[in-house]
Design a protein around this motif. Structure first.
Motif, PDB file in Angstrom:
ATOM      1  N   ILE A 193      15.152  -9.399  -3.523  1.00 27.24           N
ATOM      2  CA  ILE A 193      16.436  -8.340  -2.207  1.00 27.24           C
ATOM      3  C   ILE A 193      16.794  -8.399  -0.586  1.00 27.24           C
ATOM      4  O   ILE A 193      17.747  -7.723   0.015  1.00 27.24           O
ATOM      5  N   LEU A 194      15.730  -8.160  -0.332  1.00 26.23           N
ATOM      6  CA  LEU A 194      14.973  -7.914   1.121  1.00 26.23           C
ATOM      7  C   LEU A 194      15.060  -8.869   1.981  1.00 26.23           C
ATOM      8  O   LEU A 194      14.834  -9.016   3.033  1.00 26.23           O
ATOM      9  N   GLY A 195      14.827 -10.095   1.530  1.00 28.79           N
ATOM     10  CA  GLY A 195      13.765 -10.954   1.857  1.00 28.79           C
ATOM     11  C   GLY A 195      12.417 -10.973   2.544  1.00 28.79           C
ATOM     12  O   GLY A 195      11.698 -11.675   3.417  1.00 28.79           O
ATOM     13  N   VAL A 196      11.708 -10.186   1.879  1.00 32.81           N
ATOM     14  CA  VAL A 196      10.210  -9.782   2.439  1.00 32.81           C
ATOM     15  C   VAL A 196       9.295 -10.633   2.234  1.00 32.81           C
ATOM     16  O   VAL A 196       9.582 -10.594   0.015  1.00 32.81           O
ATOM     17  N   ASP A 197       9.053 -10.803   2.887  1.00 33.39           N
ATOM     18  CA  ASP A 197       7.473 -12.366   2.389  1.00 33.39           C
ATOM     19  C   ASP A 197       6.399 -12.147   1.646  1.00 33.39           C
ATOM     20  O   ASP A 197       6.139 -12.338   1.162  1.00 33.39           O
ATOM     21  N   ASN A 198       5.592 -10.623   1.822  1.00 35.24           N
ATOM     22  CA  ASN A 198       4.864 -10.035   1.706  1.00 35.24           C
ATOM     23  C   ASN A 198       4.576  -9.439   0.947  1.00 35.24           C
ATOM     24  O   ASN A 198       5.283  -7.997   0.499  1.00 35.24           O
ATOM     25  N   ILE A 199       4.507  -8.772  -0.675  1.00 41.53           N
ATOM     26  CA  ILE A 199       4.913  -7.742  -1.535  1.00 41.53           C
ATOM     27  C   ILE A 199       3.837  -6.775  -1.096  1.00 41.53           C
ATOM     28  O   ILE A 199       4.351  -5.588  -1.671  1.00 41.53           O
ATOM     29  N   LYS A 200       3.349  -6.710   0.012  1.00 41.37           N
ATOM     30  CA  LYS A 200       2.932  -5.546   0.215  1.00 41.37           C
ATOM     31  C   LYS A 200       3.162  -4.524   0.807  1.00 41.37           C
ATOM     32  O   LYS A 200       2.355  -2.938   1.293  1.00 41.37           O
ATOM     33  N   ASP A 201       4.405  -5.014   1.431  1.00 42.89           N
ATOM     34  CA  ASP A 201       4.883  -4.286   2.513  1.00 42.89           C
ATOM     35  C   ASP A 201       6.130  -4.401   1.623  1.00 42.89           C
ATOM     36  O   ASP A 201       6.858  -2.804   2.982  1.00 42.89           O
ATOM     37  N   VAL A 202       5.951  -3.211   0.667  1.00 43.55           N
ATOM     38  CA  VAL A 202       7.405  -3.002   0.118  1.00 43.55           C
ATOM     39  C   VAL A 202       7.294  -2.024  -1.107  1.00 43.55           C
ATOM     40  O   VAL A 202       7.774  -1.051  -1.591  1.00 43.55           O
ATOM     41  N   ILE A 203       5.531  -1.548  -1.128  1.00 45.53           N
ATOM     42  CA  ILE A 203       4.766  -0.882  -2.127  1.00 45.53           C
ATOM     43  C   ILE A 203       4.156   0.659  -0.789  1.00 45.53           C
ATOM     44  O   ILE A 203       3.838   0.019  -0.107  1.00 45.53           O
ATOM     45  N   PRO A 204       4.162   1.152  -0.783  1.00 45.90           N
ATOM     46  CA  PRO A 204       3.557   3.012  -0.281  1.00 45.90           C
ATOM     47  C   PRO A 204       2.138   2.227   0.073  1.00 45.90           C
ATOM     48  O   PRO A 204       1.423   2.082   1.004  1.00 45.90           O
ATOM     49  N   PHE A 205       1.290   2.430  -0.627  1.00 48.73           N
ATOM     50  CA  PHE A 205      -0.195   2.387  -0.725  1.00 48.73           C
ATOM     51  C   PHE A 205      -0.961   1.273  -1.888  1.00 48.73           C
ATOM     52  O   PHE A 205      -0.519   1.394  -2.915  1.00 48.73           O
ATOM     53  N   PRO A 206      -0.325  -0.165  -1.318  1.00 51.58           N
ATOM     54  CA  PRO A 206      -1.018  -1.518  -1.332  1.00 51.58           C
ATOM     55  C   PRO A 206      -2.502  -1.246  -2.610  1.00 51.58           C
ATOM     56  O   PRO A 206      -3.107  -0.935  -1.720  1.00 51.58           O
ATOM     57  N   ARG A 207      -2.589  -1.592  -3.451  1.00 48.85           N
ATOM     58  CA  ARG A 207      -3.845  -2.141  -4.364  1.00 48.85           C
ATOM     59  C   ARG A 207      -4.210  -3.732  -4.991  1.00 48.85           C
ATOM     60  O   ARG A 207      -3.507  -3.446  -5.066  1.00 48.85           O
ATOM     61  N   PHE A 208      -5.009  -3.935  -3.903  1.00 55.54           N
ATOM     62  CA  PHE A 208      -5.448  -5.649  -4.557  1.00 55.54           C
ATOM     63  C   PHE A 208      -6.799  -5.510  -4.485  1.00 55.54           C
ATOM     64  O   PHE A 208      -7.478  -4.802  -3.779  1.00 55.54           O
ATOM     65  N   SER A 209      -6.993  -6.527  -4.681  1.00 58.94           N
ATOM     66  CA  SER A 209      -8.466  -6.891  -5.172  1.00 58.94           C
ATOM     67  C   SER A 209      -9.986  -6.835  -3.187  1.00 58.94           C
ATOM     68  O   SER A 209      -9.267  -6.690  -2.944  1.00 58.94           O
ATOM     69  N   HIS A 210     -10.458  -6.268  -3.624  1.00 62.17           N
ATOM     70  CA  HIS A 210     -10.776  -6.133  -1.924  1.00 62.17           C
ATOM     71  C   HIS A 210     -10.660  -5.288  -1.519  1.00 62.17           C
ATOM     72  O   HIS A 210     -10.928  -4.972  -0.101  1.00 62.17           O
TER      73      HIS A 210
END
Length: 452
Positions: free
Chosen positions: A431-448
């Motif tokens: 809905i926001l057209g944001v490219d990276n999912i890490k920018d729509v969550i307060p504290f992103p968690r992903f590998s490493h």
């Protein structure tokens, strides 16, 4: 309130004061003390002419010969409150990013840029800010890639604070939608002993300290962070008919992509007495999209991919799982509208998906929703409610004893039912057209990466 205040004064000062003296003192203080407001309340304009106090962070400072102009925001809204003060109130600690407490009289502003302004008679710097080390500069525009490097500070930028406001509003809208339609919210567990998706992408939960029996599991069985609340919702749908959950889920995917996280939020719903994929897709659209969409079968999707001249990295033979490149192509092919892909190969879907019994293709009554810019947004299926078919599939996978409780749901008052799950962060991306999912969550968690 006054009686409690009198007792407090007596206790703290250990003096005996007359009731009349203390009462007069408190009333005098309450009359003269400025009203503490949030910036959003001050900007409403209903307190013009009042002495108020606001607290917040400095967004800009401009000093002239006689006057000082400061913009202060406390996060209650996007627009800052303009503070006008004598240059005598300027302080070396009064800089961009510093925390302040300001008192004065709220007046209508002569400028059209803001409805009101605060004529300050006191500015107290609560916490200074080292502007040389502060990662965000007042006159620079910082991209999302840059601010992502500072997860503990990026909430102070306009762009990220706007994201979080939208996230909060969207979260409230999800709850409102289901509540208004008679759904019961279920708090499904974060720690579970089952792998709902069957993909093996699980984080195992173990105590960090020494156990008295080191060879024993804390829960007596292996336990994991949940990948989905679906199976627990199925339990509850047998009593409440329409249920949903909205909470964190976890996938141990070794991915650095723009659309994957190790921890994310899922909106999941389960509906009893649902007998067709059409009913299920309508429920998804009503809940999330409220716009036109296209419905194609998996077989039609494979045919579209194979007839195209596009060179795909991954194979497009019948029976293969659709990859992101396939999903995005199908969305573009269908006019950049949401696309429901139905009736996937039976072997691609988890044990609970309903068998369509359509030999020789052998498909499951499962559906994925593909949307522009993201690809897969949510997935769902009708659940296998026929005890003999479900028992056979679990036995084939060697999981019959593990899911004996799941078979009980079919033995005792089973109904045709189905449900879906939607990744909340992907929804925000859509809905926001944001490219990276890490920018729509307060504290992103992903590998490493597990900062903070």
């Amino acid at each position: 309130m006054f009686n409690a205040a009198i007792k407090a004064v007596d206790l703290v000062l250990n003096v005996s004061l007359s009731r009349r003296t203390v009462l007069c003192s408190i009333r005098h203080y309450c009359k003269k003390s400025p009203k503490k407001l949030r910036v959003s309340e001050a900007l409403e304009g209903s307190n013009v002419g009042s002495n108020i106090t606001v607290e917040g962070w400095v967004r800009s400072v401009r000093s002239q010969k006689d006057n000082l102009f400061v913009h202060v925001n406390d996060g209650s809204c996007l627009q800052p409150l303009q503070i006008v003060a004598s240059s005598e109130l300027n302080d070396a600690l009064l800089t961009f990013g510093s925390a302040v407490e300001v008192s004065g009289c709220l007046k209508q502003s002569p400028s059209r840029k803001q409805p009101v302004e605060l004529l300050a008679d006191r500015i107290n710097v609560v916490g200074g800010c080292d502007t040389l080390e502060f990662p965000f500069k007042i006159k620079e525009r910082h991209g999302l890639d840059y601010v992502r490097q500072y997860p503990h500070m990026r909430c102070r930028t306009n762009v990220f604070s706007s994201m979080m406001r939208i996230r909060s509003a969207a979260s409230s809208a999800v709850h409102s939608h289901f509540t208004e339609r008679g759904f019961i919210q279920i708090h499904t567990p974060v720690i579970t002993s089952n792998d709902c998706e069957g993909a093996g992408e699980l984080f195992q939960v173990e105590p960090s300290g020494q156990m008295t029996e080191p060879d024993k599991n804390f829960f007596s069985v292996p336990a994991f962070l949940t990948v989905s609340g679906q199976l627990h919702l199925e339990v509850m749908s047998g009593a409440f008919s329409h249920v949903y959950t909205f909470g964190p889920t976890f996938r141990a995917e070794n991915s650095q992509s723009r659309r994957h996280l190790a921890e994310f939020y899922m909106v999941e719903a389960e509906l009893a007495f649902t007998q067709s994929l059409e009913d299920l897709t309508k429920a998804v659209v009503e809940a999330m999209l409220k716009k036109s969409f296209t419905v194609i079968s998996y077989t039609e999707a494979i045919d579209i991919l194979n007839r195209s001249s596009h060179k795909f990295v991954f194979p497009t033979t019948w029976g293969c799982d659709l990859q992101t490149e396939h999903e995005k192509f199908l969305v573009r092919h269908c006019g950049n509208l949401p696309v429901f892909v139905t009736d996937y190969p039976y072997d691609l879907k988890p044990f609970y998906a309903r068998d369509n019994k359509d030999r020789p293709l052998h498909t499951a009554a499962a559906v994925d929703l593909l949307v522009p810019g993201v690809g897969e947004l949510c997935g769902g299926s009708l659940r296998e409610d026929r005890l003999d078919l479900l028992t056979a599939r679990l036995a084939q996978a060697g999981m019959e004893s593990t899911y004996d409780w799941y078979l009980d749901l079919r033995r005792f008052g089973s109904t045709p039912h189905g449900g879906f799950g939607m990744g909340f962060e992907r929804y925000l991306q859509c809905i926001l057209g944001v490219d990276n999912i890490k920018d729509v969550i307060p504290f992103p968690r992903f590998s490493h990466s597990c900062q903070l």
